[in-house]
Scaffold this motif. Sequence first.
Motif, PDB file in Angstrom:
ATOM      1  N   ASP A 165      -8.578 -12.913  -4.714  1.00 25.85           N
ATOM      2  CA  ASP A 165      -8.306 -12.775  -6.141  1.00 25.85           C
ATOM      3  C   ASP A 165      -9.542 -12.409  -6.959  1.00 25.85           C
ATOM      4  O   ASP A 165      -9.467 -11.609  -7.883  1.00 25.85           O
ATOM      5  CB  ASP A 165      -7.671 -14.055  -6.671  1.00 25.85           C
ATOM      6  N   ASP A 166     -10.696 -12.967  -6.622  1.00 24.79           N
ATOM      7  CA  ASP A 166     -11.893 -12.672  -7.412  1.00 24.79           C
ATOM      8  C   ASP A 166     -12.394 -11.247  -7.209  1.00 24.79           C
ATOM      9  O   ASP A 166     -13.228 -10.771  -7.973  1.00 24.79           O
ATOM     10  CB  ASP A 166     -13.009 -13.679  -7.124  1.00 24.79           C
ATOM     11  N   LEU A 167     -11.874 -10.539  -6.217  1.00 26.43           N
ATOM     12  CA  LEU A 167     -12.279  -9.154  -5.979  1.00 26.43           C
ATOM     13  C   LEU A 167     -11.335  -8.139  -6.618  1.00 26.43           C
ATOM     14  O   LEU A 167     -11.679  -6.974  -6.758  1.00 26.43           O
ATOM     15  CB  LEU A 167     -12.357  -8.863  -4.473  1.00 26.43           C
ATOM     16  N   VAL A 168     -10.146  -8.593  -7.019  1.00 29.02           N
ATOM     17  CA  VAL A 168      -9.138  -7.679  -7.563  1.00 29.02           C
ATOM     18  C   VAL A 168      -9.638  -6.977  -8.819  1.00 29.02           C
ATOM     19  O   VAL A 168      -9.330  -5.813  -9.047  1.00 29.02           O
ATOM     20  CB  VAL A 168      -7.812  -8.433  -7.821  1.00 29.02           C
ATOM     21  N   GLY A 169     -10.446  -7.622  -9.620  1.00 25.46           N
ATOM     22  CA  GLY A 169     -10.941  -7.017 -10.852  1.00 25.46           C
ATOM     23  C   GLY A 169     -12.078  -6.031 -10.669  1.00 25.46           C
ATOM     24  O   GLY A 169     -12.449  -5.341 -11.612  1.00 25.46           O
ATOM     25  N   ARG A 170     -12.633  -5.938  -9.482  1.00 24.86           N
ATOM     26  CA  ARG A 170     -13.727  -4.986  -9.259  1.00 24.86           C
ATOM     27  C   ARG A 170     -13.224  -3.568  -9.442  1.00 24.86           C
ATOM     28  O   ARG A 170     -12.089  -3.239  -9.109  1.00 24.86           O
ATOM     29  CB  ARG A 170     -14.315  -5.158  -7.865  1.00 24.86           C
ATOM     30  N   SER A 171     -14.078  -2.718  -9.936  1.00 24.84           N
ATOM     31  CA  SER A 171     -13.662  -1.368 -10.319  1.00 24.84           C
ATOM     32  C   SER A 171     -13.022  -0.582  -9.180  1.00 24.84           C
ATOM     33  O   SER A 171     -12.039   0.110  -9.383  1.00 24.84           O
ATOM     34  CB  SER A 171     -14.837  -0.591 -10.903  1.00 24.84           C
ATOM     35  N   GLY A 172     -13.539  -0.682  -7.959  1.00 18.08           N
ATOM     36  CA  GLY A 172     -12.968   0.081  -6.850  1.00 18.08           C
ATOM     37  C   GLY A 172     -11.548  -0.333  -6.537  1.00 18.08           C
ATOM     38  O   GLY A 172     -10.689   0.502  -6.280  1.00 18.08           O
ATOM     39  N   VAL A 173     -11.285  -1.613  -6.586  1.00 19.00           N
ATOM     40  CA  VAL A 173      -9.933  -2.110  -6.332  1.00 19.00           C
ATOM     41  C   VAL A 173      -9.041  -1.858  -7.545  1.00 19.00           C
ATOM     42  O   VAL A 173      -7.919  -1.395  -7.416  1.00 19.00           O
ATOM     43  CB  VAL A 173      -9.961  -3.619  -5.970  1.00 19.00           C
ATOM     44  N   ARG A 174      -9.557  -2.141  -8.717  1.00 16.36           N
ATOM     45  CA  ARG A 174      -8.778  -1.988  -9.954  1.00 16.36           C
ATOM     46  C   ARG A 174      -8.258  -0.563 -10.115  1.00 16.36           C
ATOM     47  O   ARG A 174      -7.135  -0.351 -10.546  1.00 16.36           O
ATOM     48  CB  ARG A 174      -9.638  -2.408 -11.156  1.00 16.36           C
ATOM     49  N   ARG A 175      -9.040   0.430  -9.729  1.00 14.18           N
ATOM     50  CA  ARG A 175      -8.616   1.828  -9.851  1.00 14.18           C
ATOM     51  C   ARG A 175      -7.451   2.150  -8.915  1.00 14.18           C
ATOM     52  O   ARG A 175      -6.700   3.086  -9.178  1.00 14.18           O
ATOM     53  CB  ARG A 175      -9.777   2.771  -9.530  1.00 14.18           C
ATOM     54  N   MET A 176      -7.289   1.391  -7.854  1.00 11.90           N
ATOM     55  CA  MET A 176      -6.208   1.658  -6.900  1.00 11.90           C
ATOM     56  C   MET A 176      -4.896   0.982  -7.282  1.00 11.90           C
ATOM     57  O   MET A 176      -3.844   1.340  -6.784  1.00 11.90           O
ATOM     58  CB  MET A 176      -6.624   1.171  -5.499  1.00 11.90           C
ATOM     59  N   ILE A 177      -4.943   0.020  -8.184  1.00 13.71           N
ATOM     60  CA  ILE A 177      -3.733  -0.725  -8.545  1.00 13.71           C
ATOM     61  C   ILE A 177      -2.885   0.093  -9.501  1.00 13.71           C
ATOM     62  O   ILE A 177      -3.359   0.558 -10.528  1.00 13.71           O
ATOM     63  CB  ILE A 177      -4.103  -2.094  -9.154  1.00 13.71           C
ATOM     64  N   ALA A 178      -1.628   0.256  -9.108  1.00 11.85           N
ATOM     65  CA  ALA A 178      -0.693   1.055  -9.919  1.00 11.85           C
ATOM     66  C   ALA A 178      -0.069   0.202 -10.998  1.00 11.85           C
ATOM     67  O   ALA A 178       0.107  -0.961 -10.867  1.00 11.85           O
ATOM     68  CB  ALA A 178       0.403   1.642  -9.045  1.00 11.85           C
ATOM     69  N   ILE A 219       0.857  -1.183   0.000  1.00 13.60           N
ATOM     70  CA  ILE A 219       0.000   0.000   0.000  1.00 13.60           C
ATOM     71  C   ILE A 219       0.894   1.235   0.000  1.00 13.60           C
ATOM     72  O   ILE A 219       1.711   1.420   0.897  1.00 13.60           O
ATOM     73  CB  ILE A 219      -0.916   0.023   1.238  1.00 13.60           C
ATOM     74  N   HIS A 220       0.743   2.062  -1.028  1.00 12.46           N
ATOM     75  CA  HIS A 220       1.488   3.318  -1.121  1.00 12.46           C
ATOM     76  C   HIS A 220       0.499   4.463  -0.913  1.00 12.46           C
ATOM     77  O   HIS A 220      -0.449   4.613  -1.681  1.00 12.46           O
ATOM     78  CB  HIS A 220       2.174   3.452  -2.479  1.00 12.46           C
ATOM     79  N   LYS A 221       0.751   5.256   0.133  1.00 11.12           N
ATOM     80  CA  LYS A 221      -0.155   6.351   0.475  1.00 11.12           C
ATOM     81  C   LYS A 221       0.523   7.689   0.201  1.00 11.12           C
ATOM     82  O   LYS A 221       1.707   7.851   0.468  1.00 11.12           O
ATOM     83  CB  LYS A 221      -0.543   6.272   1.950  1.00 11.12           C
ATOM     84  N   SER A 222      -0.239   8.614  -0.339  1.00 18.43           N
ATOM     85  CA  SER A 222       0.227   9.984  -0.519  1.00 18.43           C
ATOM     86  C   SER A 222      -0.942  10.895  -0.169  1.00 18.43           C
ATOM     87  O   SER A 222      -2.070  10.425  -0.010  1.00 18.43           O
ATOM     88  CB  SER A 222       0.674  10.219  -1.961  1.00 18.43           C
ATOM     89  N   PRO A 223      -0.693  12.182  -0.068  1.00 17.67           N
ATOM     90  CA  PRO A 223      -1.810  13.096   0.209  1.00 17.67           C
ATOM     91  C   PRO A 223      -2.866  13.086  -0.901  1.00 17.67           C
ATOM     92  O   PRO A 223      -3.993  13.512  -0.693  1.00 17.67           O
ATOM     93  CB  PRO A 223      -1.149  14.470   0.293  1.00 17.67           C
ATOM     94  N   PHE A 224      -2.511  12.585  -2.075  1.00 16.84           N
ATOM     95  CA  PHE A 224      -3.407  12.652  -3.219  1.00 16.84           C
ATOM     96  C   PHE A 224      -4.098  11.334  -3.562  1.00 16.84           C
ATOM     97  O   PHE A 224      -5.135  11.341  -4.201  1.00 16.84           O
ATOM     98  CB  PHE A 224      -2.641  13.166  -4.440  1.00 16.84           C
ATOM     99  N   ALA A 225      -3.495  10.206  -3.162  1.00 18.35           N
ATOM    100  CA  ALA A 225      -4.085   8.917  -3.543  1.00 18.35           C
ATOM    101  C   ALA A 225      -3.476   7.786  -2.733  1.00 18.35           C
ATOM    102  O   ALA A 225      -2.390   7.909  -2.184  1.00 18.35           O
ATOM    103  CB  ALA A 225      -3.850   8.651  -5.033  1.00 18.35           C
TER     104      ALA A 225
END
Length: 74
Positions: free
Chosen positions: A61-74, A34-40
Motif C-alpha cells: 500500500d505505501d508504494l501505490v502512491g509512487r509516481s511509477g505505479v500511480r501512472r499505471m492505475i486506471a 493487470i490490463h495489457k495492450s500493445p500501447f500500455a
Amino acid sequence: ACEAIVFENHASQSDAFAQILGIVQPCGYRVFAIHKSPFATRLRACDAIVPAASDYAVIRDDLVGRSGVRRMIA
C-alpha cells in the motif's frame, strides 16, 4: 517484506482468489488486475476477480502512491 507480487488467476479459481485477498489485504497490500495492450499496461484496483483478466498484481500500500505505479492505475 515484498514490494509486489504478480500472479495468474482465472475465473474458475474464485476460491483461491478470495484466499489470496484474505492473506494480503490485512498485511497492507492492495490487489490490482493487470490490463495489457500493445500501447500500455494499466492496473485496476479490485476486491474480486475481474472479467477478462487473468493476471494480477499485489502491491504494498505505501508504494501505490509512487509516481511509477500511480501512472499505471486506471
